[in-house]
Design a protein around this motif. Structure first.
Motif, PDB file in Angstrom:
ATOM      1  N   VAL A  47      35.553  36.448  42.711  1.00  0.00           N
ATOM      2  CA  VAL A  47      36.358  37.337  41.882  1.00  0.00           C
ATOM      3  C   VAL A  47      35.551  38.673  41.841  1.00  0.00           C
ATOM      4  O   VAL A  47      36.161  39.714  41.571  1.00  0.00           O
ATOM      5  N   GLU A  48      34.304  38.558  41.831  1.00  0.00           N
ATOM      6  CA  GLU A  48      33.278  39.538  41.826  1.00  0.00           C
ATOM      7  C   GLU A  48      33.020  40.449  42.936  1.00  0.00           C
ATOM      8  O   GLU A  48      32.776  41.524  43.110  1.00  0.00           O
ATOM      9  N   LYS A  49      32.725  39.702  44.201  1.00  0.00           N
ATOM     10  CA  LYS A  49      32.226  40.155  45.171  1.00  0.00           C
ATOM     11  C   LYS A  49      33.171  39.885  46.581  1.00  0.00           C
ATOM     12  O   LYS A  49      33.166  41.103  47.254  1.00  0.00           O
ATOM     13  N   ALA A  54      41.993  41.928  44.992  1.00  0.00           N
ATOM     14  CA  ALA A  54      43.121  40.943  44.447  1.00  0.00           C
ATOM     15  C   ALA A  54      43.481  41.003  42.989  1.00  0.00           C
ATOM     16  O   ALA A  54      44.479  40.476  42.878  1.00  0.00           O
ATOM     17  N   PHE A  55      42.406  41.379  42.362  1.00  0.00           N
ATOM     18  CA  PHE A  55      42.631  41.012  40.810  1.00  0.00           C
ATOM     19  C   PHE A  55      42.749  42.444  40.209  1.00  0.00           C
ATOM     20  O   PHE A  55      42.622  42.621  38.809  1.00  0.00           O
ATOM     21  N   CYS A  56      42.385  43.710  40.794  1.00  0.00           N
ATOM     22  CA  CYS A  56      42.546  44.938  40.364  1.00  0.00           C
ATOM     23  C   CYS A  56      43.662  45.042  39.379  1.00  0.00           C
ATOM     24  O   CYS A  56      44.883  44.846  39.904  1.00  0.00           O
ATOM     25  N   GLY A  57      43.502  46.000  38.195  1.00  0.00           N
ATOM     26  CA  GLY A  57      44.656  46.092  37.130  1.00  0.00           C
ATOM     27  C   GLY A  57      45.326  44.831  36.555  1.00  0.00           C
ATOM     28  O   GLY A  57      46.541  44.907  35.998  1.00  0.00           O
ATOM     29  N   LYS A  58      44.645  43.538  36.819  1.00  0.00           N
ATOM     30  CA  LYS A  58      45.243  42.336  36.222  1.00  0.00           C
ATOM     31  C   LYS A  58      44.186  41.653  35.336  1.00  0.00           C
ATOM     32  O   LYS A  58      43.145  42.417  35.224  1.00  0.00           O
ATOM     33  N   LYS A  59      44.580  40.884  34.561  1.00  0.00           N
ATOM     34  CA  LYS A  59      43.741  40.241  33.608  1.00  0.00           C
ATOM     35  C   LYS A  59      42.549  39.732  34.306  1.00  0.00           C
ATOM     36  O   LYS A  59      42.724  39.003  35.438  1.00  0.00           O
ATOM     37  N   ASN A  60      41.352  39.762  34.032  1.00  0.00           N
ATOM     38  CA  ASN A  60      40.115  39.184  34.163  1.00  0.00           C
ATOM     39  C   ASN A  60      40.207  37.685  34.474  1.00  0.00           C
ATOM     40  O   ASN A  60      40.639  37.089  33.680  1.00  0.00           O
ATOM     41  N   SER A  94      45.273  30.326  39.512  1.00  0.00           N
ATOM     42  CA  SER A  94      44.418  30.745  40.398  1.00  0.00           C
ATOM     43  C   SER A  94      44.804  31.579  41.542  1.00  0.00           C
ATOM     44  O   SER A  94      44.102  32.290  42.514  1.00  0.00           O
ATOM     45  N   THR A  95      46.273  31.689  41.737  1.00  0.00           N
ATOM     46  CA  THR A  95      47.010  32.239  42.973  1.00  0.00           C
ATOM     47  C   THR A  95      46.837  33.583  42.833  1.00  0.00           C
ATOM     48  O   THR A  95      46.640  34.235  41.900  1.00  0.00           O
ATOM     49  N   HIS A  96      46.992  34.288  43.921  1.00  0.00           N
ATOM     50  CA  HIS A  96      46.834  35.844  44.070  1.00  0.00           C
ATOM     51  C   HIS A  96      47.633  36.352  45.366  1.00  0.00           C
ATOM     52  O   HIS A  96      47.600  35.368  46.155  1.00  0.00           O
ATOM     53  N   SER A  97      48.097  37.333  45.253  1.00  0.00           N
ATOM     54  CA  SER A  97      48.825  37.980  46.421  1.00  0.00           C
ATOM     55  C   SER A  97      47.907  38.102  47.627  1.00  0.00           C
ATOM     56  O   SER A  97      46.564  38.247  47.355  1.00  0.00           O
ATOM     57  N   LEU A  98      48.397  38.293  48.912  1.00  0.00           N
ATOM     58  CA  LEU A  98      47.563  38.493  49.928  1.00  0.00           C
ATOM     59  C   LEU A  98      47.951  39.758  50.905  1.00  0.00           C
ATOM     60  O   LEU A  98      49.247  39.858  50.664  1.00  0.00           O
ATOM     61  N   PRO A  99      47.299  40.366  51.499  1.00  0.00           N
ATOM     62  CA  PRO A  99      47.726  41.674  52.160  1.00  0.00           C
ATOM     63  C   PRO A  99      48.989  41.294  53.141  1.00  0.00           C
ATOM     64  O   PRO A  99      48.799  40.087  53.870  1.00  0.00           O
ATOM     65  N   ARG A 100      49.805  42.017  53.336  1.00  0.00           N
ATOM     66  CA  ARG A 100      51.021  41.595  54.277  1.00  0.00           C
ATOM     67  C   ARG A 100      50.419  41.418  55.677  1.00  0.00           C
ATOM     68  O   ARG A 100      49.648  42.287  56.126  1.00  0.00           O
TER      69      ARG A 100
END
Length: 306
Positions: A47-49, A54-60, A94-100
């Motif tokens: 999440v840091e490096k 993937a987590f920009c603008g979302k709750k840490n 823990s899920t998150h979106s992926l680039p199209r």
């Protein structure tokens, strides 16, 4: 939207989550030493490096909270009686979106595909997601209803088909398939018999879980090892079954044998192989193509060495 299947066998493994096993006694090694520390360390690394965008603008993401959510799945059940559902809370957290167009599925090519995806720099395999990266190649099981980790021995998949790792990767694979969109890749081993197996994770879990409103085409890139051990080409029996399974889900499909860019990547580690020498000799005979090949190989070597 496009979905791709790539098959390679030179640098591959056949297990989604490889682990040393004691075959004679039906046991695998126990829970990975320092399991919690590795989990949390990988989580913060991701999440840091590795993929902070993937987590920009979302709750840490709190890796301590994610660990607690993962850990809570183990109470009131035994290691040999688990289900994918028990991991739902952790997967959802823990899920998150992926680039199209960047999802890469695979069957029988774990070593090669992970070199190729390069932790999401080129593509995203399941193990390049937060929920895949944190647990990739780790081992875990527990004793008793309290869920105390067993660091000595864990039953292997033959003895315990509904063990904690098997059901976890089913849950993770299903989630990975659900978030795929656009041009989706998948790798399958064309030098293994059979290349496509409907009972594998891809045929049994991932393909049925794909959202056909987001993924409407699968491109099969069928590659073989440098020894030219060809079990099947794009017209082979199991690949034909794969095409039928894809079409049955309402998606279009196409297939290419041994794409050049896959051969080029294999040749980075085997430049003196006759096939690789033939590729470079053809490149030298075509100046423009040679320049492109040089840049490609240099870039791959440079990325792998980092």
């Amino acid at each position: 939207m496009l979905f791709v299947v790539l098959t390679a066998s030179l640098l591959v493994g056949s297990s989604l989550v490889p682990g040393a096993q004691c075959r004679s006694c039906g046991q695998s090694l126990g829970t990975t030493k320092n399991f919690e520390d590795i989990f949390k360390g990988r989580c913060y690394d991701y999440v840091e490096k590795i993929n902070p965008q993937a987590f920009c603008g979302k709750k840490n993401k709190s890796c301590d909270e994610l660990w607690d959510t993962f850990r809570s799945a183990f109470t009131n059940t035994s290691s040999c009686n688990t289900s994918a559902y028990m991991y739902s809370a952790f997967i959802n957290a823990s899920t998150h979106s992926l680039p199209r167009g960047k999802s890469m599925f695979w069957q029988g090519v774990s070593g090669f595909v992970h070199e190729l995806t390069y932790r999401g720099k080129r593509y995203f395999a399941l193990e390049d997601t937060l929920y895949g990266y944190t647990l990739n190649q780790l081992n875990w099981c527990w004793s008793g209803e309290a869920g105390d980790f067993n660091y000595t021995l864990c039953p292997n998949r033959n003895v315990c088909p509904s063990g904690p790792k098997t059901t976890y990767w089913e849950a993770a694979s299903r989630e990975f398939a659900k978030v795929a969109s656009g041009t989706v890749q998948v790798m399958i081993n064309g030098s293994r018999f059979p290349p496509y197996n409907r009972t594998g994770f891809f045929g049994r879990v991932e393909l049925p879980a794909m959202n056909t409103s987001k993924v409407d085409r699968i491109r099969i890139l069928l590659a073989h090892d440098l020894k030219l051990h060809v079990v099947e080409d794009c017209n082979g029996k199991s690949i034909t079954e794969l095409k039928a399974d894809i079409k049955a889900r309402g998606m279009e499909v196409e297939c290419t044998d041994d794409p050049k860019w896959v051969r080029f990547y294999m040749c980075v580690d085997h430049p003196n192989h006759p096939i690789c020498k033939n590729l470079t000799s053809k490149a030298h005979s075509n100046t423009a193509f040679g320049v492109v090949l040089y840049i490609l190989l240099f870039s791959i070597k440079n990325m792998v060495s980092r």
